[in-house]
Design an enzyme around this catalytic site. Sequence first.
Site, short mmCIF file in Angstrom:
data_model
loop_
_atom_site.label_atom_id
_atom_site.label_comp_id
_atom_site.label_asym_id
_atom_site.label_seq_id
_atom_site.Cartn_x
_atom_site.Cartn_y
_atom_site.Cartn_z
N TYR A 168 0.84 -1.21 0.00
CA TYR A 168 0.00 0.00 0.00
C TYR A 168 0.87 1.26 0.00
CZ TYR A 168 -4.82 -1.66 1.00
OH TYR A 168 -6.06 -2.19 0.93
N ARG B 175 2.67 10.95 -8.90
CA ARG B 175 1.79 11.25 -10.03
C ARG B 175 0.93 12.49 -9.72
NH1 ARG B 175 -2.55 9.77 -13.84
NH2 ARG B 175 -3.06 11.93 -14.26
N MET C 199 -0.05 22.31 -12.98
CA MET C 199 -1.00 23.42 -12.76
C MET C 199 -0.26 24.68 -12.33
SD MET C 199 -4.37 21.89 -10.97
CE MET C 199 -3.68 20.67 -9.92
N PHE D 186 -6.48 19.03 -13.06
CA PHE D 186 -6.94 19.28 -11.68
C PHE D 186 -7.91 18.21 -11.22
CE2 PHE D 186 -10.08 22.43 -13.63
CZ PHE D 186 -11.25 21.80 -13.20
N ASP E 95 -2.35 -11.22 13.12
CA ASP E 95 -2.67 -10.67 11.80
C ASP E 95 -4.03 -10.00 11.94
OD1 ASP E 95 -2.86 -10.10 9.04
OD2 ASP E 95 -1.74 -11.91 8.56
N ASN F 12 -7.95 -9.06 3.29
CA ASN F 12 -7.07 -7.90 3.36
C ASN F 12 -6.28 -7.74 2.06
OD1 ASN F 12 -5.99 -5.73 4.71
ND2 ASN F 12 -4.39 -6.92 5.72
N THR G 105 -8.04 -2.02 -4.58
CA THR G 105 -7.57 -0.64 -4.57
C THR G 105 -6.57 -0.41 -5.69
OG1 THR G 105 -7.80 -0.73 -2.17
CG2 THR G 105 -6.62 1.16 -3.07
N THR H 21 -11.84 -0.58 -0.17
CA THR H 21 -11.81 0.22 1.06
C THR H 21 -12.88 -0.25 2.04
OG1 THR H 21 -11.08 2.06 -0.30
CG2 THR H 21 -11.82 2.57 1.93
N THR I 129 -11.05 -6.83 13.54
CA THR I 129 -9.71 -7.04 14.10
C THR I 129 -9.59 -6.35 15.45
OG1 THR I 129 -8.82 -7.09 11.87
CG2 THR I 129 -7.24 -6.75 13.65
N HIS J 149 -17.66 14.36 2.68
CA HIS J 149 -17.25 15.02 3.92
C HIS J 149 -16.76 14.03 4.96
CE1 HIS J 149 -16.36 18.64 5.99
NE2 HIS J 149 -16.44 17.86 7.03
N GLU K 160 -15.41 11.37 4.31
CA GLU K 160 -14.13 10.93 3.74
C GLU K 160 -12.97 11.79 4.25
OE1 GLU K 160 -12.85 8.60 1.91
OE2 GLU K 160 -11.00 9.53 1.24
N SER L 244 -0.61 11.50 17.87
CA SER L 244 -0.73 11.20 19.31
C SER L 244 0.35 10.24 19.77
CB SER L 244 -2.11 10.60 19.60
OG SER L 244 -3.12 11.49 19.20
N SER M 102 -10.51 12.28 26.82
CA SER M 102 -11.08 13.37 26.02
C SER M 102 -10.68 13.21 24.56
CB SER M 102 -10.63 14.72 26.56
OG SER M 102 -9.24 14.88 26.42
N THR N 213 -12.00 19.19 17.74
CA THR N 213 -10.68 19.30 17.12
C THR N 213 -9.76 20.17 17.96
OG1 THR N 213 -11.90 19.25 15.04
CG2 THR N 213 -9.55 19.68 14.89
N HIS O 190 -7.65 26.70 2.00
CA HIS O 190 -8.12 26.06 3.24
C HIS O 190 -7.90 24.55 3.21
CE1 HIS O 190 -10.78 24.01 5.98
NE2 HIS O 190 -11.51 23.60 4.96
N HIS P 262 -6.06 22.69 1.35
CA HIS P 262 -4.67 22.23 1.30
C HIS P 262 -3.98 22.43 2.65
CE1 HIS P 262 -5.28 22.06 -3.08
NE2 HIS P 262 -4.30 21.18 -3.05
#
Lengths: 201, 657
Positions: B60, B70, B78, B99, B131, B138, B145, B197, B207, B280, B282, B295, B311, B355, B415, B417
């Site tokens: 992957y 790519r 661009m 694009f 595993d 898997n 994919t 996916t 798992t 969204h 996603e 983390s 938290s 967030t 935003h 990016h």
Amino acid sequence: MESKLVKYPVPTEYQSEQGKLNILGFWIFIAAEIALFATLFAVYGVLHPRTANGPSGAEIFVIKDVVIQTLLLLTSSFTAGLVIHQMRQGSVKGLVTWFVITLLLGGGFLFMEIREFIHYVEVGAALQVSAFTSSLLTTLGTHGAHVTLGLIWGICLIIQMLQRGITPKTASKVHIWGIYWHFLDVVWIFIFTFIYVGGLI
Amino acid sequence: MDIKWDKILVTGDPLILASQIAIVLTMIGIVVGLTYFKKWGYLWREWLTSVDHKRIGIMYMIMGVLMFFRGGVDGLMMKAQTAVPENTFLDAQHYNEVFTTHGVIMILFMAMPMLIGIMNIVVPLQIGARDVAFPQMNLLSFWLTFAGALLFNISFVVGGSPDAGWTSYFPLAGKEFTPGIGNNYYMVAIQIAGFGTLMTGINFIVTILKLRAPGMTLMKMPMFTWTTLITSLIIVIAFPIFTIALLLGALDRIYGAHFFTVSAGGLDMLWANLFWLWAHPEVYIVILPAFGIYSEIVATFTKKRLYGYTSMVLAIVIISVLSMLVWVHHFYTMGVGPAVNSVFSITTAAIAIPTGVKIFNWLFTMRKGRIEFTQPMMWTLAFIPTFTIGGVTGVMLGMAATDFQYHNTLFLVGHFHYALIPGVVYAVFAAIYYWWPKVFGFKLSERIGKWHFWLFNIGFNLTFFPFYLLGLMGAARRMYTYSAESGFFPLYFISAVGAFIMAAGFVAFAYNIYWSTRYAKRTTANDPWGNTRTLEWATATPVPHYNFAVIPEVRDVDAYWDMKKNGDKYLTLEPKDIKPIHLPNNSGQPFYMGMMAFLAGLFLVFELKVLFYIFAALFFAGMIYRSFDYDEGYYVPVEEIIEKERTWRDDSKWKAN
């Protein structure tokens, strides 16, 4: 890692570790399927009044045939329950008998549905006619495709049952197939209520 | 059907001609190389058919890096085009295609495979499992994919790329306005990858719920495992929505249905709703695992327990719920009315709260910690301020009243990016530096890493900060050129310069991999960083295929830290405790299914329906084959395990003879 076959209290399909994982995984897959069909129903809910120049639901639904389809599929769900019951009893013969009956009922449903589609095309309600016919045939077709898959899957499992008998591995496969089959029944109940009965009101 | 078969290869553009030649030469090079070095069998046995989660994860990652290249080249094209006003490097059509593929590839074929790759490598180790729950599925996820990515990537040389944006809004994306086959690629290739996916999502939920080491309750799971679990839940709920949207889009385009068309009652806004109902969530599918990576790294390199664990968990759960309730904020301007817009403004703003909690938790973790400025930690430190800029501008966009000013300008592009590059790309770099020694047995160079870090960071900010200013000046997104009088030139030029600095950063990264692979010092120490806290470090390096000689028991969130401090029978294991370990066998079935999916998809793209049905049937034949497959796997013999455990257990009991 298959443990020995014991009759009680753990059903055969839950006796292997992998079998347990598979069953949980399949329940999560059913959650995804619920999201999938919910999206189709939402699309149908938005698009069904948009018939453009094509017919509306009330003009093309043949309620007699739909009732027959419903009876065939609901009965097959009951007999699918008997398959699991026979499996718990440890009877391969009973299991296979009821499995064959279930698949025949499912096959009958599929036959009726194909006839229904031919009827729709004949009365001018093909996929390309309007937003309504597109969403109607896609929703029914997605369910029908699931039933077709279930039939092929069921045939594979009958062969494996005859080859191997009731083991934790084959039992968990049949159990998973049973979850799938009942789920298709539940979807059909929604289709019957919202698409056919709703369309005829 | 109006496909011009004599024009099936895209011609007439020197850029595309050059890449066609490059593709052919690369393919010949790979085939010749594999044959010359007699590596076909090795490749097939050890990689393409391997059900080992670590190998799948590495595959992957390789795919993700290639796709990053790519998508990055698309981005550079661009930037080159818009560097000066009235440029003619790309024409409008080519720019549209670039694009579109840039967006799809970066989100679906770069970010997703990278993060899923990291999940594959790390999660089973973090929870002390052998595993994933379904190893063969898997591998199937990976090949689907891969098949989707392959199909999408050949579009620009065979048949033409999709050109309606990564959002592929109808009616523009429909047959009426885009008659070529380019957008068929979008509908079909993403669908194939999406099935993979979805299976990954199911696999990781089972798992994590079922295969945790004894003692590891849900609230003792490492944070990366938590974020993977929640991400997988979002995948399972959100991807089926897109499955249907793509199905309907394909039926519209290929079978003449009327879901999103202007005529016959179709409803183009239905696509926008279905698309964002998936897209969204996603965004959070790709950002949550990144939060988990940060983390882990913050705790390791400040030598402190992660601040506010509970938290943190609550925050990701709340984010996952809210992620499903904000999709309308992508089209406030399309006339749903002030009442609906207000509701979605509030839900959007609400996401800033959990967030923000996470941002503060990372800061509090670092407070009074002994911070080590290693590569993983530097990327984490750079992430916090840049991502906050992205987040704050996101809240600005989320306010419906002001969004009418920003909508479809480069402010929006700036935003997302700023949210996705620090949020995902930095996290992937941090994760690669962090877990690389565990997987390969040597660290990537810190010295070259610093070049990578500074070039990429300076380049990133130079590229995308001007987007905010340009957006406020009124520059619209997706415009292939602009006039000299607009006054956009200086900022566009700075942005282009930044893009090439960022590309230099990527080159430094690639060079770092090359250099470190050849020259870096090898280690078999299980804990190469010295201060790690979670279970993936409590086994040999590189990780053996069976993961753990015996399954460890967990008493603490920082399970391995706790073992080191308080001692544990797992660390003082003796050779006599080792028993044979059961593992699944390799399988060629997933590769077969992936190739059938690719061919079926290719024929569907070209609307050759009979061939599509044949290969779809061959795909399902793979499933029937699997149904009759009763392979029981194999046992790793005790001697082999002992041999491997000797490499890191320096106890006298483990000395040979």
